[in-house]
Design a protein around this motif. Structure first.
Motif, PDB file in Angstrom:
ATOM      1  N   ALA A   1       9.870 -14.587 -75.827  1.00  0.00           N
ATOM      2  CA  ALA A   1       9.885 -15.989 -76.251  1.00  0.00           C
ATOM      3  C   ALA A   1      11.134 -16.372 -77.034  1.00  0.00           C
ATOM      4  O   ALA A   1      11.792 -17.371 -76.719  1.00  0.00           O
ATOM      5  CB  ALA A   1       8.628 -16.305 -77.059  1.00  0.00           C
ATOM      6  N   LEU A   2      11.474 -15.605 -78.045  1.00  0.00           N
ATOM      7  CA  LEU A   2      12.620 -15.955 -78.887  1.00  0.00           C
ATOM      8  C   LEU A   2      13.924 -15.914 -78.093  1.00  0.00           C
ATOM      9  O   LEU A   2      14.765 -16.810 -78.214  1.00  0.00           O
ATOM     10  CB  LEU A   2      12.710 -15.012 -80.092  1.00  0.00           C
ATOM     11  CG  LEU A   2      11.714 -15.295 -81.223  1.00  0.00           C
ATOM     12  CD1 LEU A   2      11.788 -14.197 -82.270  1.00  0.00           C
ATOM     13  CD2 LEU A   2      11.997 -16.652 -81.868  1.00  0.00           C
ATOM     14  N   GLN A   3      14.084 -14.884 -77.279  1.00  0.00           N
ATOM     15  CA  GLN A   3      15.304 -14.757 -76.499  1.00  0.00           C
ATOM     16  C   GLN A   3      15.363 -15.796 -75.386  1.00  0.00           C
ATOM     17  O   GLN A   3      16.404 -16.392 -75.132  1.00  0.00           O
ATOM     18  CB  GLN A   3      15.403 -13.348 -75.902  1.00  0.00           C
ATOM     19  CG  GLN A   3      16.766 -13.046 -75.321  1.00  0.00           C
ATOM     20  CD  GLN A   3      16.880 -11.623 -74.826  1.00  0.00           C
ATOM     21  OE1 GLN A   3      17.513 -11.388 -73.793  1.00  0.00           O
ATOM     22  NE2 GLN A   3      16.280 -10.678 -75.510  1.00  0.00           N
ATOM     23  N   GLY A   4      14.215 -16.043 -74.744  1.00  0.00           N
ATOM     24  CA  GLY A   4      14.183 -17.006 -73.651  1.00  0.00           C
ATOM     25  C   GLY A   4      14.432 -18.431 -74.114  1.00  0.00           C
ATOM     26  O   GLY A   4      15.022 -19.234 -73.389  1.00  0.00           O
ATOM     27  N   ALA A   5      13.972 -18.748 -75.318  1.00  0.00           N
ATOM     28  CA  ALA A   5      14.113 -20.117 -75.839  1.00  0.00           C
ATOM     29  C   ALA A   5      15.299 -20.259 -76.798  1.00  0.00           C
ATOM     30  O   ALA A   5      15.448 -21.298 -77.436  1.00  0.00           O
ATOM     31  CB  ALA A   5      12.829 -20.524 -76.557  1.00  0.00           C
ATOM     32  N   GLU A   6      16.135 -19.249 -76.862  1.00  0.00           N
ATOM     33  CA  GLU A   6      17.243 -19.253 -77.826  1.00  0.00           C
ATOM     34  C   GLU A   6      18.144 -20.472 -77.668  1.00  0.00           C
ATOM     35  O   GLU A   6      18.584 -21.072 -78.652  1.00  0.00           O
ATOM     36  CB  GLU A   6      18.072 -17.974 -77.660  1.00  0.00           C
ATOM     37  CG  GLU A   6      19.147 -17.813 -78.710  1.00  0.00           C
ATOM     38  CD  GLU A   6      19.905 -16.490 -78.562  1.00  0.00           C
ATOM     39  OE1 GLU A   6      20.685 -16.164 -79.470  1.00  0.00           O
ATOM     40  OE2 GLU A   6      19.711 -15.793 -77.534  1.00  0.00           O
ATOM     41  N   HIS A   7      18.419 -20.857 -76.439  1.00  0.00           N
ATOM     42  CA  HIS A   7      19.288 -22.022 -76.188  1.00  0.00           C
ATOM     43  C   HIS A   7      18.711 -23.283 -76.821  1.00  0.00           C
ATOM     44  O   HIS A   7      19.408 -24.039 -77.513  1.00  0.00           O
ATOM     45  CB  HIS A   7      19.466 -22.207 -74.675  1.00  0.00           C
ATOM     46  CG  HIS A   7      20.379 -23.325 -74.306  1.00  0.00           C
ATOM     47  ND1 HIS A   7      19.912 -24.597 -74.019  1.00  0.00           N
ATOM     48  CD2 HIS A   7      21.735 -23.380 -74.172  1.00  0.00           C
ATOM     49  CE1 HIS A   7      20.943 -25.377 -73.721  1.00  0.00           C
ATOM     50  NE2 HIS A   7      22.051 -24.676 -73.801  1.00  0.00           N
TER      51      HIS A   7
END
Length: 289
Positions: free
Chosen positions: A219-225
């Motif tokens: 979640a954190l990496q995928g939504a980082e943008h």
């Protein structure tokens, strides 16, 4: 083949509007990268009346496709995976004309895969993954098992592309070949879904449990943008403000469900602002501290 096609591209090469020309020849009879054509001629131009123009040719029993693409559209395809094959055309193709080393530099950038471009691509795939998984779950709960199975396959495909991006690579057309090599765990999920002899209901149920964990952990990496954009100001964001942000335009269709998922995960929180309506509030979003 290059000699046969030279009269076709030579005129383009002499134009100051042309930035570069690539030639990609088919290497085997089942190569879908070239859309079953024997070769692809890719011509990149600064500007054109049509942002993407295609023409087909035939000679000596062979077929060729010429694609004339504006620089603006090409960059969009690369950043958003809007037309996945073009990345392979650029990386595998032979440069036959290059103005001011435009194509040489572009090939170098593709190999390096800039971090900000990778973050955007991950956000696009992660948002699609969340939507596909949620829809699969809803279909499963209403006992539409065959439709749920189709969406589970789609979800795993988005997960596979995300796994490839996390390793710093561009997802190829044959993405599962990549995933088998660089992320065996994700490949195992797909293989178990496809090869399992369990009843479809039980198969999907098991895959949903595994997929839920895979999405949760990314979640954190995928939504980082998205989170970096939201962090640009301290005030809460309305959905409308996020939706029109130029850097988010490539995944606005999945933005709503992505935000809801982040709220559920307590990564993003909501703030209610008063409106003129009694007990009706604007729902705004900010990163949870």
């Amino acid at each position: 083949m290059e000699d046969v096609l030279r009269p076709i591209y030579q005129e383009r090469a002499s134009s100051s509007n042309t930035l570069g020309i690539l030639l990609l020849e088919k290497v085997d009879s089942n190569n879908t990268v070239t859309d079953q054509f024997d070769c692809i001629l890719l011509i990149i131009v600064k500007e054109a009346h049509e942002s993407w123009y295609v023409k087909h040719y035939e000679f000596d029993g062979k077929k060729a496709a010429m694609h004339i693409v504006t620089e603006e559209l090409l960059v969009e395809w690369i950043e958003t995976s809007g037309y996945r094959k073009v990345v392979e055309w650029l990386t595998r193709g032979k440069i036959i004309f290059d103005r001011n080393e435009y194509l040489a530099e572009l090939k170098s950038k593709l190999r390096d895969f800039p971090e900000q471009t990778r973050k955007l691509r991950k956000a696009i795939e992660f948002a699609k993954l969340v939507r596909s998984y949620r829809e699969c779950k809803e279909l499963f709960e209403t006992k539409h098992y065959l439709d749920a199975n189709s969406l589970m396959i789609r979800s795993l495909h988005y997960l596979a592309r995300l796994a490839v991006l996390e390793k710093g690579f561009h997802p190829e057309i044959i993405v599962w070949h990549q995933v088998k090599r660089i992320d065996p765990e994700v490949y195992k999920l797909y293989h178990e879904l496809i090869e399992s002899e369990e009843p479809v209901e039980k198969r999907i149920k098991l895959m949903m449990l595994a997929s839920d964990f895979a999405i949760h952990s990314r979640a954190l990496q995928g939504a980082e943008h998205l989170l970096e954009i939201m962090n640009q100001k301290e005030e809460p964001w309305t959905f409308g403000d996020l939706k029109i942000h130029p850097e988010i335009k490539h995944y606005t269709l999945d933005l709503s469900i992505l935000l809801e998922y982040l709220v559920e995960r307590e990564i993003v929180e909501t703030k209610l602002l008063e409106t003129k309506g009694k007990k009706v509030f604007h729902r705004c979003y900010l990163i949870k501290q």
